[in-house]
Write a protein that holds these residues in place. Structure first.
Motif, PDB file in Angstrom:
ATOM      1  N   TRP A  41      -1.408 -16.862 -15.205  1.00 12.26           N
ATOM      2  CA  TRP A  41      -1.982 -18.095 -15.673  1.00 12.26           C
ATOM      3  C   TRP A  41      -3.297 -17.630 -16.270  1.00 12.26           C
ATOM      4  N   THR A  53      -7.188 -26.760 -13.702  1.00 15.42           N
ATOM      5  CA  THR A  53      -5.566 -26.951 -13.495  1.00 15.42           C
ATOM      6  C   THR A  53      -5.535 -28.305 -12.452  1.00 15.42           C
ATOM      7  N   SER A  56      -2.903 -28.979  -6.128  1.00  3.84           N
ATOM      8  CA  SER A  56      -1.601 -29.288  -5.681  1.00  3.84           C
ATOM      9  C   SER A  56      -1.581 -30.452  -4.842  1.00  3.84           C
ATOM     10  N   GLN A 107       2.289 -19.092 -17.550  1.00  6.98           N
ATOM     11  CA  GLN A 107       2.597 -20.393 -16.755  1.00  6.98           C
ATOM     12  C   GLN A 107       1.615 -21.445 -17.452  1.00  6.98           C
ATOM     13  N   SER A 108       2.233 -22.690 -17.327  1.00 12.21           N
ATOM     14  CA  SER A 108       1.557 -23.752 -17.655  1.00 12.21           C
ATOM     15  C   SER A 108       1.636 -24.730 -16.723  1.00 12.21           C
ATOM     16  N   TYR A 109       0.387 -25.449 -16.466  1.00  9.13           N
ATOM     17  CA  TYR A 109       0.404 -26.474 -15.473  1.00  9.13           C
ATOM     18  C   TYR A 109       0.414 -28.038 -16.177  1.00  9.13           C
ATOM     19  N   ARG A 110       1.390 -28.966 -15.743  1.00  8.76           N
ATOM     20  CA  ARG A 110       1.469 -30.251 -16.299  1.00  8.76           C
ATOM     21  C   ARG A 110       1.183 -30.812 -15.120  1.00  8.76           C
ATOM     22  N   THR A 134       4.520 -25.492 -14.359  1.00  6.55           N
ATOM     23  CA  THR A 134       4.327 -25.856 -12.955  1.00  6.55           C
ATOM     24  C   THR A 134       4.116 -27.415 -13.033  1.00  6.55           C
ATOM     25  N   TRP A 135       4.737 -28.292 -12.452  1.00  4.01           N
ATOM     26  CA  TRP A 135       4.854 -29.713 -12.625  1.00  4.01           C
ATOM     27  C   TRP A 135       4.316 -30.242 -11.440  1.00  4.01           C
ATOM     28  N   ALA A 136       3.445 -30.890 -11.399  1.00  2.20           N
ATOM     29  CA  ALA A 136       2.692 -31.550 -10.273  1.00  2.20           C
ATOM     30  C   ALA A 136       3.656 -32.716  -9.645  1.00  2.20           C
ATOM     31  N   GLU A 274       1.201 -17.462  -7.791  1.00  6.90           N
ATOM     32  CA  GLU A 274      -0.249 -17.351  -8.022  1.00  6.90           C
ATOM     33  C   GLU A 274      -0.589 -16.409  -6.991  1.00  6.90           C
TER      34      GLU A 274
END
Length: 355
Positions: A41, A53, A56, A107-110, A134-136, A274
């Protein structure tokens, strides 16, 4: 269709069980027969000035081609940095130059309600890198009640439309006490997970590998394993494994110990999504990374993703939550050694000299 891969062997590692996934070989990401993918990431903004980002505990945040079980394009002749001009890729390309090779996984956080693919997502999907999306999460009870069916269906269709293999890591760190208000209980989480998969199946989304990812620490103080949806629901088992800001120094082997013990009972490939070495470790950062390399050369570990960011630090003085190796010559060199070790380069991507 179930894909399987025989576990390889590495020095110091015991034999792993036969590895199986529910992912369709040739369509969705499947584990390499030997070794582990290397990814990272890297914040999409200018390095050192990245935005946060989604945490969690947050429910908000920030392609094309034919389906294939491996990213499009070929490894031969691909030099690090060649995609630097594509949306969101300049920081990734800079990190790859430091590593002396292209990443297998970006990695991509959405956020839960964020559209995807983003510009970075599309750039990754158009290359020969895998996308780890990585989807919340959201309120699990509301998901089960059907409140978000339309949103889930739209995201399923968007992923299907890419036609590319995608790792989907939904609602990571679900075992944290900070997200209990929306996760509620292990049973509620599992029911929500199954509803997502049910909708994706109804939309005939075959290009996704489902990554279940609690915290490694959750296998100690709390019972992270209770959130496991079942072998028929999960393709990759995963853990987030920072050393922990409450430790002066802690080897990765200690951070992962209880998770790895639990994972031995699952015939699944392991992803460490991570991990990072804190700047507070100072001159011992390189030592930590070299020891981590030995820990991760485990026949069941099939993907490792470095968290090259300082965004979790509370302020500039907080070195215990700052993991970027940029500017630290010794740490960069040690992480590069990991990245260019044949075990972590199963696709035999070109490696550049120097560092």
């Amino acid at each position: 269709m179930v894909a399987s891969a025989a576990a390889g062997c590495s020095d110091g590692a015991g034999a792993a069980p036969k590895i199986t996934t529910t992912a369709r070989a040739g369509i969705a990401p499947t584990p390499p027969a030997k070794g582990a993918y290397f990814g990272a990431w890297v914040p999409p903004e200018v390095r050192g000035a990245a935005t946060k980002t989604p945490s969690s505990g947050s429910a908000s945040g920030s392609a094309s081609g034919s389906a294939s079980g491996t990213p499009s394009g070929t490894a031969t002749g691909t030099s690090p940095g060649k995609d630097a001009d594509k949306p969101g890729m300049a920081p990734v390309a800079a990190f790859e130059r430091d590593m002396g090779r292209q990443l297998d996984i970006v990695q991509s956080y959405r956020g839960w309600k964020s559209d995807f693919p983003s510009g970075l997502d599309t750039s990754v999907l158009d290359s020969n890198r895998y996308l780890l999306l990585t989807w919340a999460g959201a309120d699990t009870k509301e998901i089960v009640e059907g409140k978000y069916d339309a949103l889930i269906r739209a995201r399923a269709k968007a992923i299907k439309a890419t036609g590319k293999p995608v790792f989907l890591r939904w609602s990571r760190d679900m075992d944290r006490s900070s997200v209990k208000d929306r996760v509620h209980s292990p049973a509620d989480f599992i029911a929500a997970w199954k509803r997502l998969r049910q909708i994706f199946t109804a939309e005939k989304v075959d290009n996704v590998a489902w990554v279940w990812c609690p915290t490694a620490r959750g296998f100690g103080a709390s019972n992270a394993g209770a959130f496991y949806p079942g072998d028929d629901q999960v393709d990759w088992i995963c853990a987030d494994a920072p050393p922990g800001a409450d430790y002066e120094y802690r080897d990765m082997s200690e951070s992962l110990k209880l998770f790895m013990q639990w994972a031995r009972g699952r015939h699944k490939p392991i992803m460490i999504a991570e991990f990072g070495v804190p700047k507070s470790y100072g001159q011992r950062r390189a030592e930590w990374l070299r020891a981590a390399t030995k820990t991760l050369e485990d026949p069941q570990v099939k993907a490792v993703v470095y968290f090259d960011s300082d965004e979790q630090a509370e302020d500039a003085r907080d070195k215990r939550r700052a993991y970027s190796v940029t500017g630290d010559t010794h740490a960069v060199s040690a992480l590069r050694e990991l990245a260019t070790t044949p075990y972590f380069n199963p696709r035999n991507l070109p490696v550049t000299s120097g560092g």
